[in-house]
Design a protein around this motif. Structure first.
Motif, PDB file in Angstrom:
ATOM      1  N   HIS A  28      35.008  33.529  37.897  1.00 11.51           N
ATOM      2  CA  HIS A  28      34.754  34.555  36.877  1.00 11.51           C
ATOM      3  C   HIS A  28      33.305  34.434  36.378  1.00 11.51           C
ATOM      4  N   ASP A  44      34.335  40.135  37.619  1.00 10.42           N
ATOM      5  CA  ASP A  44      35.170  40.314  36.425  1.00 10.42           C
ATOM      6  C   ASP A  44      36.650  40.224  36.816  1.00 10.42           C
ATOM      7  N   SER A  45      37.523  40.375  35.838  1.00 11.12           N
ATOM      8  CA  SER A  45      38.959  40.194  36.102  1.00 11.12           C
ATOM      9  C   SER A  45      39.462  41.183  37.151  1.00 11.12           C
ATOM     10  N   MET A  68      44.659  34.414  35.339  1.00 10.99           N
ATOM     11  CA  MET A  68      43.983  34.985  36.520  1.00 10.99           C
ATOM     12  C   MET A  68      44.592  34.409  37.800  1.00 10.99           C
ATOM     13  N   TYR A 116      46.828  44.341  28.752  1.00  8.78           N
ATOM     14  CA  TYR A 116      45.565  43.818  29.284  1.00  8.78           C
ATOM     15  C   TYR A 116      45.932  42.695  30.247  1.00  8.78           C
ATOM     16  N   THR A 132      42.318  46.073  32.991  1.00 15.05           N
ATOM     17  CA  THR A 132      41.271  45.149  32.561  1.00 15.05           C
ATOM     18  C   THR A 132      40.293  45.985  31.747  1.00 15.05           C
ATOM     19  N   HIS A 179      35.092  36.381  21.460  1.00 13.02           N
ATOM     20  CA  HIS A 179      34.504  37.699  21.189  1.00 13.02           C
ATOM     21  C   HIS A 179      34.617  38.083  19.718  1.00 13.02           C
ATOM     22  N   GLU A 204      35.915  43.532  24.004  1.00 12.29           N
ATOM     23  CA  GLU A 204      36.740  42.591  23.240  1.00 12.29           C
ATOM     24  C   GLU A 204      36.036  42.162  21.949  1.00 12.29           C
ATOM     25  N   SER A 223      32.651  46.211  30.711  1.00 13.02           N
ATOM     26  CA  SER A 223      33.264  44.970  31.203  1.00 13.02           C
ATOM     27  C   SER A 223      32.141  44.098  31.768  1.00 13.02           C
ATOM     28  N   THR A 224      32.429  42.840  32.056  1.00 11.65           N
ATOM     29  CA  THR A 224      31.349  41.942  32.482  1.00 11.65           C
ATOM     30  C   THR A 224      30.693  42.423  33.781  1.00 11.65           C
TER      31      THR A 224
HETATM   32  P1  13P Z   1      36.202  40.974  32.176  1.00 15.66           P
HETATM   33  O1  13P Z   1      35.387  40.008  32.989  1.00 15.66           O
HETATM   34  O2  13P Z   1      37.252  41.599  32.995  1.00 15.66           O
HETATM   35  O3  13P Z   1      35.328  41.951  31.490  1.00 15.66           O
HETATM   36  O4  13P Z   1      37.016  40.122  31.085  1.00 15.66           O
HETATM   37  C1  13P Z   1      36.508  39.331  30.133  1.00 15.66           C
HETATM   38  C2  13P Z   1      37.385  38.196  29.742  1.00 15.66           C
HETATM   39  O5  13P Z   1      37.449  37.809  28.621  1.00 15.66           O
HETATM   40  C3  13P Z   1      38.162  37.513  30.760  1.00 15.66           C
HETATM   41  O6  13P Z   1      38.874  36.525  30.185  1.00 15.66           O
END
Ligand code: 13P
Ligand code: SF4
Length: 313
Positions: A28, A44-45, A68, A116, A132, A179, A204, A223-224
């Protein structure tokens, strides 16, 4: 031996073991830099779930957190899924269990449940859809407008979804401690100190900082993985990042030459940071810790997860 030499040696050992065991290493975006660097895929997830579903490797080493690896085990039951440290939990996933969800559903008969991905397999098994942050908006848009939606467990993601979809959701009051710890004042300070920078915010994050940021053309709520795509393509040179700090390494790798700063240096997820190169090596070498999900439970959770994997870009 210097730290750099030790890291290089471990990196080589891990890569050799991965090849010998026909294993893929998934990491991740919040993982330690040296763990990201040894992985076959970092994301990302959503991206990680898709990789876990598609891989032809026999073994998946999941450098992330427990839910995950559990999701990967449900998507690929014939594969060996390994989590290097069993302590890698998630405070957000821990904010609701299956019993609480059953009670909540009983109070809202006929509602559709959107969970989620940061939830246990038991909670997913009680859900209609998973999502996600990368595809939550598209998942909500799939559901007929007259349908009540129970959204869980992250309240800030839920509030953001209400804004971007214009739908009213019934929201569980869970949060991620990392977050939620990013405060409006952190963002305010940076907006004054770096007026030339763009702000990348994870949904988040607390609603106050999102509300401030929302509608501002210098701000993106992403998202990331979408932060990484965005930073790569943006003509801007300086970015402030409101999420877990592990992502800074990935951003620097993918958009070299640009400047990335965390709005809070202490926004660290202790669970994500439990995975070290040594533990990845031990995990591959000793086949530990294998994550399995009981077949009937996996069967009940699979449809919601498969919908998540299929929806959105
Ligand atoms: P994403 O990487 O999917 O944006 O999620 C963030 C997260 O907190 C995963 O635990
Ligand atoms: Fe869970 Fe928050 Fe850590 Fe993500 S950053 S794994 S949501 S505790």
């Amino acid at each position: 031996m210097t730290v750099a030499m030790l890291t290089r040696e471990l990196h080589e050992e891990v890569r050799a073991l991965a090849e010998a065991k026909n294993a893929v290493i998934l990491a991740h975006n919040y993982q330690r830099p040296e763990v990201q660097d040894v992985a076959d895929y970092v994301g990302d997830s959503l991206g990680l779930s898709r990789q876990a579903a598609a891989t032809e490797a026999e073994t998946i080493v999941f450098c992330g957190v427990h839910f995950m690896a559990e999701t990967a085990a449900i998507l690929s039951p014939e594969k060996t899924v390994l989590l290097p440290d069993l302590g890698a939990g998630c405070s957000l996933a821990a904010s609701i269990d299956a019993e609480q969800l059953r009670e909540w559903k009983a109070q809202h008969p006929g509602a559709v449940v959107v969970s989620y991905v940061n939830t246990t397999a038991e909670v997913k098994a009680e859900s209609d859809y998973c999502c996600t942050s990368g595809n939550a908006k598209f998942v909500i848009e799939e559901i007929p407008p007259e349908q009540e939606i129970l959204f869980l467990p992250d309240m800030y993601l839920g509030l953001w979804l209400e804004k971007v979809t214009g739908r009213k959701l019934t929201i569980w009051l869970g949060e991620c401690h990392v977050h939620a710890g990013i405060r409006p004042a952190d963002i305010e300070r940076w907006q004054e100190e770096a007026p030339d920078a763009e702000l990348l915010v994870h949904p988040e994050c607390g609603c106050a900082s999102q509300a401030m940021a929302f509608g501002n053309e210098r701000t993106q709520i992403l998202s990331t993985e979408k932060m990484i795509d965005y930073a790569r393509r943006s003509p801007k040179q300086r970015f402030l990042v409101a999420t877990e700090t592990g992502i800074i390494h990935r951003l620097q790798r993918e958009a070299p030459g640009k400047r990335f700063e965390a709005v809070r240096d202490d926004a660290e997820c202790r669970y994500m940071k439990l995975t070290t190169l040594e533990k990845v090596r031990d995990s591959l070498r000793d086949g530990k810790h294998r994550i399995t999900v009981e077949a009937q439970l996996a069967e009940r959770a699979r449809l919601a997860i498969e919908r998540m994997v299929a929806i959105g870009s």
